[in-house]
Scaffold this motif. Structure first.
Motif, PDB file in Angstrom:
ATOM      1  N   LEU A 210      18.415 102.964  32.257  1.00 21.66           N
ATOM      2  CA  LEU A 210      18.218 104.407  32.396  1.00 21.66           C
ATOM      3  C   LEU A 210      17.600 104.803  33.725  1.00 21.66           C
ATOM      4  O   LEU A 210      17.378 105.992  33.970  1.00 21.66           O
ATOM      5  CB  LEU A 210      17.336 104.916  31.250  1.00 21.66           C
ATOM      6  N   VAL A 211      17.321 103.844  34.614  1.00 16.48           N
ATOM      7  CA  VAL A 211      16.594 104.189  35.838  1.00 16.48           C
ATOM      8  C   VAL A 211      17.448 104.961  36.831  1.00 16.48           C
ATOM      9  O   VAL A 211      16.912 105.655  37.699  1.00 16.48           O
ATOM     10  CB  VAL A 211      15.993 102.945  36.534  1.00 16.48           C
ATOM     11  N   GLN A 212      18.770 104.871  36.725  1.00 11.44           N
ATOM     12  CA  GLN A 212      19.617 105.608  37.666  1.00 11.44           C
ATOM     13  C   GLN A 212      19.334 107.101  37.605  1.00 11.44           C
ATOM     14  O   GLN A 212      19.327 107.797  38.626  1.00 11.44           O
ATOM     15  CB  GLN A 212      21.091 105.340  37.368  1.00 11.44           C
ATOM     16  N   HIS A 213      19.097 107.612  36.401  1.00 13.09           N
ATOM     17  CA  HIS A 213      18.824 109.040  36.228  1.00 13.09           C
ATOM     18  C   HIS A 213      17.335 109.329  36.022  1.00 13.09           C
ATOM     19  O   HIS A 213      16.951 110.482  35.837  1.00 13.09           O
ATOM     20  CB  HIS A 213      19.626 109.586  35.048  1.00 13.09           C
ATOM     21  N   ASN A 214      16.534 108.272  36.043  1.00 10.98           N
ATOM     22  CA  ASN A 214      15.089 108.411  35.874  1.00 10.98           C
ATOM     23  C   ASN A 214      14.399 107.514  36.902  1.00 10.98           C
ATOM     24  O   ASN A 214      13.800 106.503  36.549  1.00 10.98           O
ATOM     25  CB  ASN A 214      14.670 108.021  34.456  1.00 10.98           C
ATOM     26  N   PRO A 215      14.470 107.879  38.172  1.00 14.43           N
ATOM     27  CA  PRO A 215      13.947 106.985  39.210  1.00 14.43           C
ATOM     28  C   PRO A 215      12.449 106.761  39.082  1.00 14.43           C
ATOM     29  O   PRO A 215      11.694 107.656  38.696  1.00 14.43           O
ATOM     30  CB  PRO A 215      14.300 107.716  40.513  1.00 14.43           C
ATOM     31  N   ALA A 216      12.043 105.546  39.385  1.00 16.65           N
ATOM     32  CA  ALA A 216      10.635 105.178  39.317  1.00 16.65           C
ATOM     33  C   ALA A 216      10.411 103.990  40.243  1.00 16.65           C
ATOM     34  O   ALA A 216      11.360 103.284  40.613  1.00 16.65           O
ATOM     35  CB  ALA A 216      10.231 104.824  37.886  1.00 16.65           C
ATOM     36  N   SER A 217       9.171 103.782  40.616  1.00 14.21           N
ATOM     37  CA  SER A 217       8.798 102.628  41.435  1.00 14.21           C
ATOM     38  C   SER A 217       8.400 101.477  40.528  1.00 14.21           C
ATOM     39  O   SER A 217       8.077 101.677  39.349  1.00 14.21           O
ATOM     40  CB  SER A 217       7.630 102.995  42.335  1.00 14.21           C
ATOM     41  N   PRO A 218       8.383 100.253  41.039  1.00 15.42           N
ATOM     42  CA  PRO A 218       7.893  99.135  40.227  1.00 15.42           C
ATOM     43  C   PRO A 218       6.485  99.370  39.689  1.00 15.42           C
ATOM     44  O   PRO A 218       6.192  99.011  38.541  1.00 15.42           O
ATOM     45  CB  PRO A 218       7.936  97.946  41.194  1.00 15.42           C
ATOM     46  N   GLY A 219       5.616  99.994  40.499  1.00 17.69           N
ATOM     47  CA  GLY A 219       4.262 100.281  40.022  1.00 17.69           C
ATOM     48  C   GLY A 219       4.260 101.258  38.862  1.00 17.69           C
ATOM     49  O   GLY A 219       3.471 101.103  37.907  1.00 17.69           O
ATOM     50  N   GLN A 220       5.124 102.257  38.911  1.00 17.76           N
ATOM     51  CA  GLN A 220       5.206 103.212  37.800  1.00 17.76           C
ATOM     52  C   GLN A 220       5.775 102.551  36.549  1.00 17.76           C
ATOM     53  O   GLN A 220       5.339 102.860  35.430  1.00 17.76           O
ATOM     54  CB  GLN A 220       6.059 104.409  38.222  1.00 17.76           C
ATOM     55  N   ILE A 221       6.720 101.633  36.719  1.00 11.77           N
ATOM     56  CA  ILE A 221       7.243 100.901  35.564  1.00 11.77           C
ATOM     57  C   ILE A 221       6.165  99.995  34.979  1.00 11.77           C
ATOM     58  O   ILE A 221       6.047  99.853  33.753  1.00 11.77           O
ATOM     59  CB  ILE A 221       8.499 100.099  35.944  1.00 11.77           C
ATOM     60  N   ASP A 222       5.341  99.399  35.836  1.00 10.70           N
ATOM     61  CA  ASP A 222       4.200  98.609  35.342  1.00 10.70           C
ATOM     62  C   ASP A 222       3.329  99.451  34.417  1.00 10.70           C
ATOM     63  O   ASP A 222       2.957  99.017  33.309  1.00 10.70           O
ATOM     64  CB  ASP A 222       3.347  98.103  36.505  1.00 10.70           C
ATOM     65  N   GLU A 223       2.983 100.646  34.861  1.00 10.83           N
ATOM     66  CA  GLU A 223       2.123 101.526  34.071  1.00 10.83           C
ATOM     67  C   GLU A 223       2.804 101.919  32.765  1.00 10.83           C
ATOM     68  O   GLU A 223       2.168 101.954  31.701  1.00 10.83           O
ATOM     69  CB  GLU A 223       1.772 102.769  34.884  1.00 10.83           C
TER      70      GLU A 223
END
Length: 409
Positions: free
Chosen positions: A153-166
Motif C-alpha cells: 500500500l505504500v505507493q499510495h501512502n508514501p512514508a519513510s523507513p523511520g515512519q514505518i518503524d514508528e
C-alpha cells in the motif's frame, strides 16, 4: 495452549482461501461451506491455517468494529478447532490476491495516509485491541498478525523507513497487549528485501515482531521465467530468502516463518507444480530455525469471480470442487513423510558475505549479482548461509550460527 513454534517440529499449513465467494464470503459467511473447506484442508495433513479478515468489513467506521464479522471470525476459529487446526489471524487487509482493500473512512474527503495519519493509526489500534479481545479465549488461535503485505500500500501512502518503524512499533505493541501469550508478527512482500529505497526494510522484517515472516514468490523479479520453473534459482528461492532474512537479524536463532510460497501459473506450468512444490519444501527444510511452511493457498479462486490476474485462479492445492490437485498431493505426501521422520537441517558452515545497504537491495533480488552468486553455489551442491558485512567482525554471532568460513561473491 499450543504455541506456534514447536521445538524439533516443522509445521505445515495453508493460507485459507474460501472456495465459495473468495474473501467476499465475510459479507455473508456460509459456515457449512467453511466447514467443508476446512475438512478438505485437514485431509492434507496440515496443522494450521492462516485466516484473513477484510478490513472494510470488520471496521467499516473508525470507531466501530463490526460485531457480526467478529462473531463470524470466532465461528471460523471454532470450526478450525473442530477440524483439528490451529489458526493465525491477519487483521488488516489491506492487500490480498492483487486487490487492495480500504475502508471508506480512509478515502474520498477523508483521504488519509494509512501509515502516518494519527487518526488512522489510532483507529487501527482500536481495531486490533477489539479483535484480540474477541480471540483471547480461543486456544487454537496461535498467532496474530497486523495484516497481509501492508507494504503493497505504500505507493499510495508514501512514508519513510523511520515512519514505518514508528507505525510497526505502535501496532505491534497494541497487538501484543491484546493477545500477550500468542505469536505477534507483521508481514511484507519481498520488495522489503529486494527493492532499492523501499520504505519497508529487511531490518524491520528481521527484527520486529515475534519472528520473521517471508513470502518467497517466484513471480517476483520474474524469477521462474528468468531461470526456469524447475531451475535451481526457482526451487531454492524459499531457502535463499530464509538465509537472506537471517543475515539481517540481530538474534542468530531468530525463527523465520515461510508464510507464503506457491506455484503460480503460468510462471510454474501446471505440469511442473507438484515437482516445484516438493523441491521448494525439501530445500527450505535444510534450513535451521524454520518453524513452519504455510502454502499459498488452500483453494483455487472460482472463475465466476472477475478481474483477478490469471495466476490467482490456479494457486490452490484444492480446486473449487474440493478435489486435491497434484501439488496438493505432493504437499500432503511431504507432510506425511516429515511427520514420520522430521527433516535434518544441513550444516551451513560457509556464509556468503553481503555488503550492501537500503539503496543496493536489488543485488540480492533474482537477476542481481549477489543472488546469482549464491545460486551458483547452490547449483554446485553447497548449502550456504548469508551474513551481512556488519556481522563479519562479530565472532560470537558467527559462532552461534555455526559459520566458520566467509566467502565473497
Amino acid at each position: 495452549m499450543t504455541t506456534f513454534a514447536q521445538q524439533g517440529r516443522l509445521r505445515f499449513g495453508v493460507n485459507y482461501t474460501p472456495s465459495k465467494h473468495w474473501f467476499h464470503s465475510w459479507y455473508a459467511m456460509d459456515l457449512d461451506a467453511t466447514r467443508r473447506d476446512l475438512a478438505q484442508i485437514a485431509a492434507l495433513g496440515v496443522d494450521h491455517i492462516r485466516a484473513f479478515c477484510l478490513w472494510p468489513v470488520f471496521q467499516p467506521n473508525a470507531t466501530f468494529v463490526n460485531p457480526r464479522a467478529v462473531d463470524d471470525l470466532r465461528a471460523l476459529v471454532d470450526a478450525a478447532a473442530d477440524a483439528g487446526l490451529d489458526v493465525t489471524v491477519d487483521a488488516i487487509q489491506g492487500h490480498l490476491s492483487s486487490f487492495d482493500f480500504y475502508p471508506s473512512w480512509t478515502l474520498t474527503w477523508h483521504e488519509s495516509n494509512l501509515f502516518t495519519d494519527p487518526r488512522v493509526r489510532a483507529a487501527k489500534v482500536r481495531y486490533l485491541r477489539a479483535l484480540g479481545a474477541a480471540l483471547a479465549d480461543r486456544p487454537n488461535v496461535v498467532g496474530y498478525q497486523l495484516g497481509n503485505e501492508l507494504n503493497n500500500l505504500v505507493q499510495h501512502n508514501p512514508a519513510s523507513p523511520g515512519q514505518i518503524d514508528e507505525y510497526l512499533d505502535e501496532l505491534l505493541a497494541a497487538a501484543t497487549e491484546a493477545l500477550p501469550d500468542r505469536l505477534v508478527t507483521h508481514s511484507a512482500y519481498d520488495a522489503a528485501f529486494y527493492t532499492d529505497g523501499h520504505p519497508f526494510t529487511p531490518q524491520q522484517s528481521a527484527r520486529k515482531g515475534g519472528m520473521t515472516t517471508i513470502h518467497p514468490w517466484v513471480f517476483s523479479y520474474d524469477c521462474a521465467r528468468r531461470y526456469g520453473p524447475l531451475s535451481v534459482a526457482a526451487t531454492h528461492l524459499g531457502e535463499y530468502l530464509v538465509e537472506l532474512a537471517k543475515a539481517y537479524a540481530t538474534d542468530p536463532h531468530r525463527p523465520v516463518w515461510v508464510q507464503e510460497a506457491g506455484a503460480p501459473q503460468p510462471h510454474v506450468p501446471a505440469g511442473d507444480a507438484a515437482a516445484f512444490t516438493e523441491a521448494t519444501i525439501r530445500n527450505i527444510a535444510t534450513c535451521t530455525d524454520v518453524p513452519a511452511v504455510t502454502w499459498w493457498c488452500s483453494h483455487d479462486v472460482d472463475r465466476s469471480l472477475a478481474d483477478f490476474p490469471e495466476l490467482e485462479y490456479t494457486l490452490g492445492l484444492i480446486d473449487t470442487d474440493g478435489t486435491t490437485k497434484p501439488a496438493g498431493q505432493a504437499y500432503a505426501d511431504l507432510i506425511r513423510e516429515y511427520r514420520a521422520e522430521p527433516p535434518t537441517p544441513a550444516p551451513r558452515t560457509t556464509a556468503l558475505v553481503y555488503d550492501g545497504d537500503l539503496d543496493t537491495r536489488s543485488a540480492t533480488a533474482p537477476g542481481g549479482t549477489f543472488f546469482d552468486a549464491w545460486m551458483a553455489h547452490a547449483a554446485a551442491g553447497h548449502r550456504l548461509a548469508i551474513v551481512h558485512t556488519d556481522d563479519t567482525h562479530r565472532p560470537d554471532h558467527l559462532a552461534a550460527r555455526g559459520i566458520t568460513t566467509l566467502t565473497t561473491p
